[in-house]
Scaffold this motif. Structure first.
Motif, mmCIF file in Angstrom:
data_model
loop_
_atom_site.group_PDB
_atom_site.id
_atom_site.type_symbol
_atom_site.label_atom_id
_atom_site.label_comp_id
_atom_site.label_asym_id
_atom_site.label_seq_id
_atom_site.Cartn_x
_atom_site.Cartn_y
_atom_site.Cartn_z
ATOM 1 N N LYS A 50 9.653 16.610 17.480
ATOM 2 C CA LYS A 50 8.093 15.788 18.254
ATOM 3 C C LYS A 50 7.577 14.506 17.151
ATOM 4 O O LYS A 50 6.618 13.814 17.622
ATOM 5 C CB LYS A 50 6.907 17.320 18.903
ATOM 6 C CG LYS A 50 8.025 17.679 19.771
ATOM 7 C CD LYS A 50 6.104 18.077 20.812
ATOM 8 C CE LYS A 50 7.074 19.579 20.962
ATOM 9 N NZ LYS A 50 6.700 20.939 21.696
ATOM 10 N N ARG A 51 8.519 14.736 16.242
ATOM 11 C CA ARG A 51 7.136 14.012 15.085
ATOM 12 C C ARG A 51 8.247 12.637 15.343
ATOM 13 O O ARG A 51 9.789 12.675 15.172
ATOM 14 C CB ARG A 51 8.027 14.712 13.770
ATOM 15 C CG ARG A 51 7.292 13.875 12.652
ATOM 16 C CD ARG A 51 5.438 14.399 13.069
ATOM 17 N NE ARG A 51 4.645 12.985 11.675
ATOM 18 C CZ ARG A 51 4.878 13.682 10.084
ATOM 19 N NH1 ARG A 51 5.126 14.630 9.997
ATOM 20 N NH2 ARG A 51 4.461 12.511 10.182
ATOM 21 N N CYS A 52 7.352 12.324 15.198
ATOM 22 C CA CYS A 52 8.524 10.000 15.203
ATOM 23 C C CYS A 52 7.538 9.256 13.958
ATOM 24 O O CYS A 52 7.122 10.111 13.222
ATOM 25 C CB CYS A 52 7.405 9.554 16.497
ATOM 26 S SG CYS A 52 9.093 8.595 17.274
ATOM 27 N N VAL A 53 8.284 8.217 14.112
ATOM 28 C CA VAL A 53 7.895 7.267 12.565
ATOM 29 C C VAL A 53 6.537 6.775 12.327
ATOM 30 O O VAL A 53 5.883 6.741 13.460
ATOM 31 C CB VAL A 53 8.286 6.434 13.003
ATOM 32 C CG1 VAL A 53 8.293 4.831 11.695
ATOM 33 C CG2 VAL A 53 9.870 6.412 13.014
ATOM 34 N N GLN A 54 6.275 7.393 11.187
ATOM 35 C CA GLN A 54 4.232 7.321 10.996
ATOM 36 C C GLN A 54 4.878 6.513 8.917
ATOM 37 O O GLN A 54 4.524 6.814 8.406
ATOM 38 C CB GLN A 54 3.822 8.168 10.700
ATOM 39 C CG GLN A 54 3.701 9.229 11.822
ATOM 40 C CD GLN A 54 3.095 10.322 11.660
ATOM 41 O OE1 GLN A 54 2.699 10.811 12.664
ATOM 42 N NE2 GLN A 54 2.134 9.916 10.498
ATOM 43 N N TRP A 55 5.333 5.149 9.904
ATOM 44 C CA TRP A 55 5.122 3.659 8.585
ATOM 45 C C TRP A 55 3.971 3.082 8.025
ATOM 46 O O TRP A 55 3.591 2.958 9.235
ATOM 47 C CB TRP A 55 6.752 3.483 8.123
ATOM 48 C CG TRP A 55 7.696 4.318 9.057
ATOM 49 C CD1 TRP A 55 7.768 5.721 8.353
ATOM 50 C CD2 TRP A 55 8.854 3.868 8.694
ATOM 51 N NE1 TRP A 55 9.397 5.822 8.525
ATOM 52 C CE2 TRP A 55 9.936 4.816 9.026
ATOM 53 C CE3 TRP A 55 9.832 2.351 9.447
ATOM 54 C CZ2 TRP A 55 11.522 4.886 8.909
ATOM 55 C CZ3 TRP A 55 11.091 2.610 9.712
ATOM 56 C CH2 TRP A 55 11.887 3.686 9.414
ATOM 57 N N VAL A 56 3.890 2.380 6.840
ATOM 58 C CA VAL A 56 3.160 1.656 6.884
ATOM 59 C C VAL A 56 3.879 0.255 6.262
ATOM 60 O O VAL A 56 4.638 0.157 5.323
ATOM 61 C CB VAL A 56 2.412 2.485 5.376
ATOM 62 C CG1 VAL A 56 0.916 1.367 4.935
ATOM 63 C CG2 VAL A 56 1.137 3.137 6.062
ATOM 64 N N PHE A 57 3.352 -0.957 6.429
ATOM 65 C CA PHE A 57 3.726 -1.818 5.122
ATOM 66 C C PHE A 57 2.749 -2.732 4.248
ATOM 67 O O PHE A 57 1.896 -2.908 5.570
ATOM 68 C CB PHE A 57 4.037 -2.764 6.417
ATOM 69 C CG PHE A 57 6.146 -3.009 7.031
ATOM 70 C CD1 PHE A 57 7.043 -3.611 6.149
ATOM 71 C CD2 PHE A 57 6.041 -2.699 7.896
ATOM 72 C CE1 PHE A 57 8.437 -3.838 7.306
ATOM 73 C CE2 PHE A 57 7.841 -2.542 8.707
ATOM 74 C CZ PHE A 57 8.901 -2.930 7.850
ATOM 75 N N LEU A 58 3.025 -2.313 3.460
ATOM 76 C CA LEU A 58 2.053 -3.271 2.358
ATOM 77 C C LEU A 58 3.070 -4.556 2.044
ATOM 78 O O LEU A 58 4.027 -4.861 2.441
ATOM 79 C CB LEU A 58 2.184 -2.223 1.411
ATOM 80 C CG LEU A 58 1.560 -1.088 1.260
ATOM 81 C CD1 LEU A 58 0.940 -0.540 -0.242
ATOM 82 C CD2 LEU A 58 0.465 -1.488 1.819
ATOM 83 N N GLY A 59 2.420 -5.517 1.509
ATOM 84 C CA GLY A 59 3.008 -6.624 1.221
ATOM 85 C C GLY A 59 1.771 -7.710 0.498
ATOM 86 O O GLY A 59 0.893 -7.803 1.885
ATOM 87 N N CYS A 60 2.078 -8.553 0.030
ATOM 88 C CA CYS A 60 0.949 -10.212 -0.083
ATOM 89 C C CYS A 60 0.795 -10.600 1.396
ATOM 90 O O CYS A 60 2.175 -10.638 2.575
ATOM 91 C CB CYS A 60 1.728 -11.024 -0.927
ATOM 92 S SG CYS A 60 0.988 -10.219 -2.463
ATOM 93 N N PRO A 61 -0.580 -11.557 1.524
ATOM 94 C CA PRO A 61 0.263 -12.430 2.467
ATOM 95 C C PRO A 61 1.214 -13.492 2.290
ATOM 96 O O PRO A 61 1.095 -13.959 1.956
ATOM 97 C CB PRO A 61 -1.380 -13.345 2.485
ATOM 98 C CG PRO A 61 -2.459 -12.632 1.997
ATOM 99 C CD PRO A 61 -1.237 -11.627 0.543
ATOM 100 N N GLY A 62 1.638 -13.479 4.295
ATOM 101 C CA GLY A 62 2.835 -14.339 4.166
ATOM 102 C C GLY A 62 4.390 -13.634 3.947
ATOM 103 O O GLY A 62 5.428 -14.599 3.893
ATOM 104 N N VAL A 63 4.154 -12.484 3.356
ATOM 105 C CA VAL A 63 5.623 -12.384 3.511
ATOM 106 C C VAL A 63 6.390 -11.259 4.128
ATOM 107 O O VAL A 63 7.287 -11.482 4.210
ATOM 108 C CB VAL A 63 5.981 -10.330 2.315
ATOM 109 C CG1 VAL A 63 4.855 -9.861 3.293
ATOM 110 C CG2 VAL A 63 6.509 -10.559 1.256
ATOM 111 N N GLY A 64 5.718 -12.038 4.934
ATOM 112 C CA GLY A 64 6.591 -11.287 6.137
ATOM 113 C C GLY A 64 6.410 -10.082 7.059
ATOM 114 O O GLY A 64 7.018 -9.062 7.624
ATOM 115 N N LYS A 65 4.916 -9.043 6.784
ATOM 116 C CA LYS A 65 4.608 -7.722 7.097
ATOM 117 C C LYS A 65 4.969 -7.563 8.709
ATOM 118 O O LYS A 65 5.642 -6.639 8.962
ATOM 119 C CB LYS A 65 3.292 -6.952 7.280
ATOM 120 C CG LYS A 65 3.864 -7.435 4.722
ATOM 121 C CD LYS A 65 1.642 -6.723 5.365
ATOM 122 C CE LYS A 65 0.710 -7.835 5.528
ATOM 123 N NZ LYS A 65 0.591 -8.716 4.648
ATOM 124 N N GLY A 66 4.618 -8.730 9.655
ATOM 125 C CA GLY A 66 3.989 -9.189 10.747
ATOM 126 C C GLY A 66 5.664 -8.942 11.350
ATOM 127 O O GLY A 66 6.389 -7.952 12.232
#
Ligand SMILES: Nc1ncnc2c1ncn2[C@@H]1O[C@H](COP(=O)(O)OP(=O)(O)O)[C@@H](O)[C@H]1O
Length: 285
Positions: A50-66
Motif C-alpha cells: 500500500k506504500r507509494c513513492v515519497q520522494w523529495v527533489f533538492l537542487g538550486c534555483p533553475g536546476v530543473g526540479k520542477g
C-alpha cells in the motif's frame, strides 16, 4: 487501466528499499499537529503493497526540479507538490498572506517555516481528500528545520539532488518563461559551453513555446539577475545543509545533469531503475 494500476502497485512496492536505521527521534520535532495529521494516512513501512513513492527533489534555483519532478509525477501517477507553486498561488489569490509573501519572494528570501508548512498541509489535505497516496515534493524542505519536521512525520524514501554548474543555473533562470494562458513552462536560454581544462562541455537546447503561446509569455518577477543571485546565496546558506541531513541518513541520490532534457531524462530514469518502467507504462496505456 487495470494493467496500469497493477504496474503502479507493483512499482510502489519495489521502490521501497530498506532504509538505514533512523538517527532522528520524532519526539525532538516540533511539528504542528495539523501537519503531522496530513501525513498520518501514509501506511507504515512494512505494509509495502500500500506504500507509494515519497520522494523529495533538492537542487538550486533553475536546476530543473520542477521539470523532472513533474515528469516523474506523470510517469508514476503520484502528485507533484511544488511549494514555490503554492506560494505563487497564494500570491495570485490576494488572500491575507499575499502582500507579506510578495515582498519576501520579490527579494528572493525564504518564506517562514510556519507559512510554508501551513500551505503544504492544506495541499496535502486536498490530495488526501482525492484519495492520493505518495508525493514528489519539490522545493521542500529548504531548511534544516523543515527537514526535521518532515522527518518527524513521515519516512521519505529518496531525495534526488539535481546539480548543474552555477553559470548555467543563472542563464536558465533568466531564460525561464511561462505562458500566462496555458501555464506551460518554457526556456529561451541556449546553453553551449565548450569543454575546457578537463571539464566537459554542456549543450542545452532552448525549450521554445508553440506559436500560440508566444504572445502570452511572462517572466517570474523573481527571475532577475540580482534576485537569482540572492536565491543562489540563500540556497547555499540555508538549503545545502539539508543535503548533508539526508546524505547522513543514506537517502541522498546525487544526480549531475549531463545536459538538457533529451540527455538527462533517460539517465535519470536509469539511475532510478525506471528505464523499462517507462516502456511498460506506455505499452499499457
Ligand atoms: N520550502 C520553502 N521554504 C521557504 N520558502 C519557500 C519554500 N518553497 C518556496 N518558497 C518561496 O517561494 C519562492 C519560489 O520558490 P521556487 O519556485 O521553488 O523557486 P526556485 O526557482 O528558487 O527553486 C522562493 O524563493 C521562496 O520565497
Amino acid at each position: 487501466m487495470a494493467a496500469i494500476t497493477r504496474l503502479r502497485l507493483a512499482k510502489c512496492a519495489s521502490f521501497v528499499s530498506p532504509l538505514p536505521p533512523r538517527t532522528f527521534s520524532s519526539s525532538q520535532v516540533n511539528a504542528p499537529p495539523h501537519f503531522a495529521a496530513s501525513f498520518r494516512r501514509v501506511p507504515p513501512l512494512d505494509n509495502l503493497s500500500k506504500r507509494c513513492v515519497q520522494w523529495v527533489f533538492l537542487g538550486c534555483p533553475g536546476v530543473g526540479k520542477g521539470t523532472y519532478a513533474s515528469r516523474l509525477s506523470n510517469l508514476l501517477a503520484v502528485p507533484h507538490i511544488a511549494t514555490g507553486d503554492l506560494v505563487r498561488d497564494e500570491l495570485a489569490s490576494s488572500g491575507p498572506l499575499s502582500s507579506q509573501l510578495s515582498e519576501i519572494v520579490k527579494q528572493g528570501q525564504l518564506v517562514s517555516d510556519e507559512i510554508i508548512i501551513s500551505l503544504l498541509s492544506k495541499r496535502l489535505a486536498a490530495e488526501e481528500a482525492k484519495g492520493e497516496l505518495g508525493f514528489i515534493l519539490d522545493g521542500f524542505p529548504r531548511t534544516i528545520k523543515q527537514a526535521e519536521i518532515l522527518e518527524g512525520v513521515t519516512d521519505i524514501d529518496l531525495v534526488i539532488n539535481l546539480k548543474l554548474r552555477e553559470d548555467v543555473l543563472l542563464e536558465k533562470c533568466l531564460g525561464r518563461r511561462i505562458c500566462n494562458q496555458c501555464g506551460g513552462n518554457f526556456n529561451v536560454a541556449s546553453i553551449d559551453i565548450k569543454a575546457e581544462n578537463g571539464s566537459p562541455g554542456m549543450v542545452m537546447a532552448p525549450l521554445l513555446p508553440p506559436a500560440n503561446c508566444i504572445s502570452k509569455l511572462i517572466t517570474r518577477s523573481d527571475d532577475t539577475e540580482a534576485v537569482v543571485k540572492e536565491r543562489l546565496r540563500i540556497y547555499r546558506e540555508m538549503t545545502q545543509p539539508v543535503e548533508e541531513f539526508y546524505r547522513s541518513r543514506g537517502k541522498l541520490l546525487e544526480f549531475n545533469l549531463p545536459g538538457g532534457i533529451p540527455e538527462s531524462w533517460p539517465k535519470l530514469l536509469q539511475v532510478l531503475n525506471l528505464d523499462d518502467y517507462e516502456d511498460k507504462r506506455s505499452a499499457a496505456a
